[in-house]
Design a protein around this motif. Structure first.
Motif, short mmCIF file in Angstrom:
data_model
loop_
_atom_site.label_atom_id
_atom_site.label_comp_id
_atom_site.label_asym_id
_atom_site.label_seq_id
_atom_site.Cartn_x
_atom_site.Cartn_y
_atom_site.Cartn_z
N ILE A 1 15.00 17.68 -107.71
CA ILE A 1 14.94 19.14 -107.90
C ILE A 1 16.32 19.74 -107.65
CG2 ILE A 1 13.98 21.30 -106.95
CD1 ILE A 1 11.98 19.74 -108.69
N LYS A 2 17.00 19.30 -106.61
CA LYS A 2 18.35 19.80 -106.32
C LYS A 2 19.27 19.55 -107.52
CE LYS A 2 18.41 18.89 -101.36
NZ LYS A 2 19.11 18.14 -100.32
N LYS A 3 19.18 18.36 -108.07
CA LYS A 3 20.02 17.99 -109.22
C LYS A 3 19.72 18.91 -110.41
CE LYS A 3 20.86 14.13 -112.33
NZ LYS A 3 20.36 12.82 -112.76
N GLN A 4 18.45 19.09 -110.72
CA GLN A 4 18.05 19.96 -111.84
C GLN A 4 18.50 21.40 -111.61
OE1 GLN A 4 13.83 19.21 -111.72
NE2 GLN A 4 13.94 17.78 -113.45
N MET A 5 18.35 21.88 -110.38
CA MET A 5 18.71 23.26 -110.08
C MET A 5 20.22 23.46 -110.12
SD MET A 5 15.86 24.44 -107.32
CE MET A 5 16.21 26.18 -107.53
N LYS A 6 20.99 22.47 -109.69
CA LYS A 6 22.45 22.58 -109.79
C LYS A 6 22.88 22.66 -111.25
CE LYS A 6 23.55 20.29 -105.43
NZ LYS A 6 23.97 19.05 -104.78
N GLU A 7 22.24 21.86 -112.09
CA GLU A 7 22.54 21.89 -113.52
C GLU A 7 22.17 23.25 -114.12
OE1 GLU A 7 21.22 19.40 -117.48
OE2 GLU A 7 21.12 18.38 -115.53
N ALA A 8 21.02 23.78 -113.74
CA ALA A 8 20.61 25.10 -114.22
C ALA A 8 21.56 26.18 -113.74
CB ALA A 8 19.18 25.40 -113.76
N LYS A 9 21.96 26.09 -112.49
CA LYS A 9 22.88 27.08 -111.91
C LYS A 9 24.19 27.11 -112.69
CE LYS A 9 24.60 28.64 -107.50
NZ LYS A 9 24.85 28.34 -106.12
N LYS A 10 24.71 25.95 -113.07
CA LYS A 10 25.95 25.88 -113.86
C LYS A 10 25.76 26.59 -115.20
CE LYS A 10 27.68 21.52 -112.02
NZ LYS A 10 27.87 20.10 -112.31
N LYS A 11 24.64 26.41 -115.84
CA LYS A 11 24.36 27.02 -117.15
C LYS A 11 24.19 28.54 -117.01
CE LYS A 11 22.50 23.00 -119.32
NZ LYS A 11 22.15 22.69 -120.68
N ILE A 12 23.62 28.96 -115.90
CA ILE A 12 23.38 30.40 -115.69
C ILE A 12 24.67 31.14 -115.40
CG2 ILE A 12 22.30 32.04 -114.10
CD1 ILE A 12 19.95 30.00 -113.91
N TYR B 1 16.07 33.05 -95.98
CA TYR B 1 15.72 33.76 -97.21
C TYR B 1 16.94 34.43 -97.83
CZ TYR B 1 13.41 36.70 -100.58
OH TYR B 1 13.03 37.29 -101.75
N GLN B 2 17.79 35.04 -97.00
CA GLN B 2 19.02 35.66 -97.53
C GLN B 2 19.89 34.60 -98.19
OE1 GLN B 2 19.67 38.88 -97.95
NE2 GLN B 2 17.63 39.14 -97.11
N SER B 3 20.01 33.47 -97.58
CA SER B 3 20.79 32.36 -98.13
C SER B 3 20.15 31.88 -99.44
CB SER B 3 20.86 31.22 -97.11
OG SER B 3 21.42 30.09 -97.67
N PHE B 4 18.84 31.78 -99.47
CA PHE B 4 18.09 31.32 -100.64
C PHE B 4 18.30 32.26 -101.83
CE2 PHE B 4 13.82 31.20 -102.83
CZ PHE B 4 14.00 29.98 -103.45
N LYS B 5 18.37 33.56 -101.57
CA LYS B 5 18.59 34.51 -102.67
C LYS B 5 19.96 34.30 -103.30
CE LYS B 5 17.78 38.57 -100.94
NZ LYS B 5 17.41 39.96 -100.66
N GLU B 6 20.94 33.92 -102.49
CA GLU B 6 22.29 33.69 -103.00
C GLU B 6 22.44 32.31 -103.64
OE1 GLU B 6 24.97 34.46 -99.75
OE2 GLU B 6 23.92 36.33 -99.30
N ASN B 7 21.79 31.31 -103.06
CA ASN B 7 21.86 29.95 -103.58
C ASN B 7 20.46 29.35 -103.46
OD1 ASN B 7 22.35 27.34 -104.31
ND2 ASN B 7 23.58 26.83 -102.53
N PRO B 8 19.73 29.25 -104.59
CA PRO B 8 18.33 28.85 -104.54
C PRO B 8 18.08 27.36 -104.32
CG PRO B 8 18.98 29.17 -106.79
CD PRO B 8 20.16 29.57 -105.95
N ILE B 9 19.06 26.66 -103.79
CA ILE B 9 18.88 25.23 -103.52
C ILE B 9 18.86 25.04 -102.01
CG2 ILE B 9 19.77 22.91 -103.89
CD1 ILE B 9 21.28 24.12 -106.37
N LEU B 10 17.69 24.71 -101.49
CA LEU B 10 17.54 24.54 -100.04
C LEU B 10 17.64 23.07 -99.65
CD1 LEU B 10 14.73 27.18 -99.54
CD2 LEU B 10 17.13 27.37 -98.88
N PRO B 11 18.15 22.78 -98.47
CA PRO B 11 18.43 21.40 -98.06
C PRO B 11 17.22 20.46 -98.12
CG PRO B 11 19.18 22.95 -96.37
CD PRO B 11 18.50 23.74 -97.43
#
Length: 172
Positions: free
Chosen positions: A160-171, A144-154
């Motif tokens: 979903i990982k691809k979409q979230m990486k793209e969103a993370k870049k925009k954020i 959970y601590q890791s998830f709060k820092e990086n919301p992409i879990l293995p």
């Protein structure tokens, strides 16, 4: 299964809009950190939940279940392929020994929507071997601590990982 609330603090609404605009399923990013509940998404629709410094619980209400609708506490877990598996220690009942919940190991098949409990670690390990699942287990607090820092879990789906990486870049 997991209840979702929108956390509107500290620019969270902007982040949510970014995820929405990119079509990311809300299961993977909503409600990961609110005041009263922590949610750790596993395989949709399953997630671990913790209410204010309590124990981690896995909602299993939709599954036929000999212990009720929740695996509580969930001390450690694994997620691999279509499976969620782990361990719940003995839990003393609040209203006397007849309400005590025994120690159990479990495997959830998310495609077949089945939950199997094991009374011994050996039978559980034999099942993991049969299903070709790793015996590496994760602690909910650390993940959970890791998830709060990086919301992409293995274990998230690749799309979903691809979409979230793209969103993370925009954020960022």
């Amino acid at each position: 299964m997991c209840c979702k609330k929108w956390d509107k603090s500290q620019g969270e609404m902007e982040d949510i809009r970014t995820y929405q605009n990119l079509g990311v399923d809300g299961f993977y990013y909503l409600n990961k950190n609110t005041e009263d509940i922590s949610i750790l998404p596993l395989i949709k629709p399953y997630c671990l939940m913790r209410i204010v410094d309590g124990v981690w619980s896995l909602d299993t209400e939709s599954l036929e279940n000999e212990l009720g609708g929740i695996i509580d506490p969930t001390q450690y877990f694994g997620v691999q392929n279509i499976y969620i598996y782990g361990y719940k220690p003995y839990k003393k009942g609040n209203s006397g020994p007849e309400f005590d919940v025994p120690e159990k190991w479990f495997v959830i098949n998310t495609e077949k929507h089945t939950l199997t409990y094991f009374d011994t670690k050996d039978t559980f390990k034999a099942e993991l071997m049969k299903l070709e699942l790793t015996e590496e287990f994760l602690g909910p607090d650390e993940i959970y601590q890791s998830f709060k820092e990086n919301p992409i879990l293995p274990w998230f789906p690749e799309e979903i990982k691809k979409q979230m990486k793209e969103a993370k870049k925009k954020i960022e």
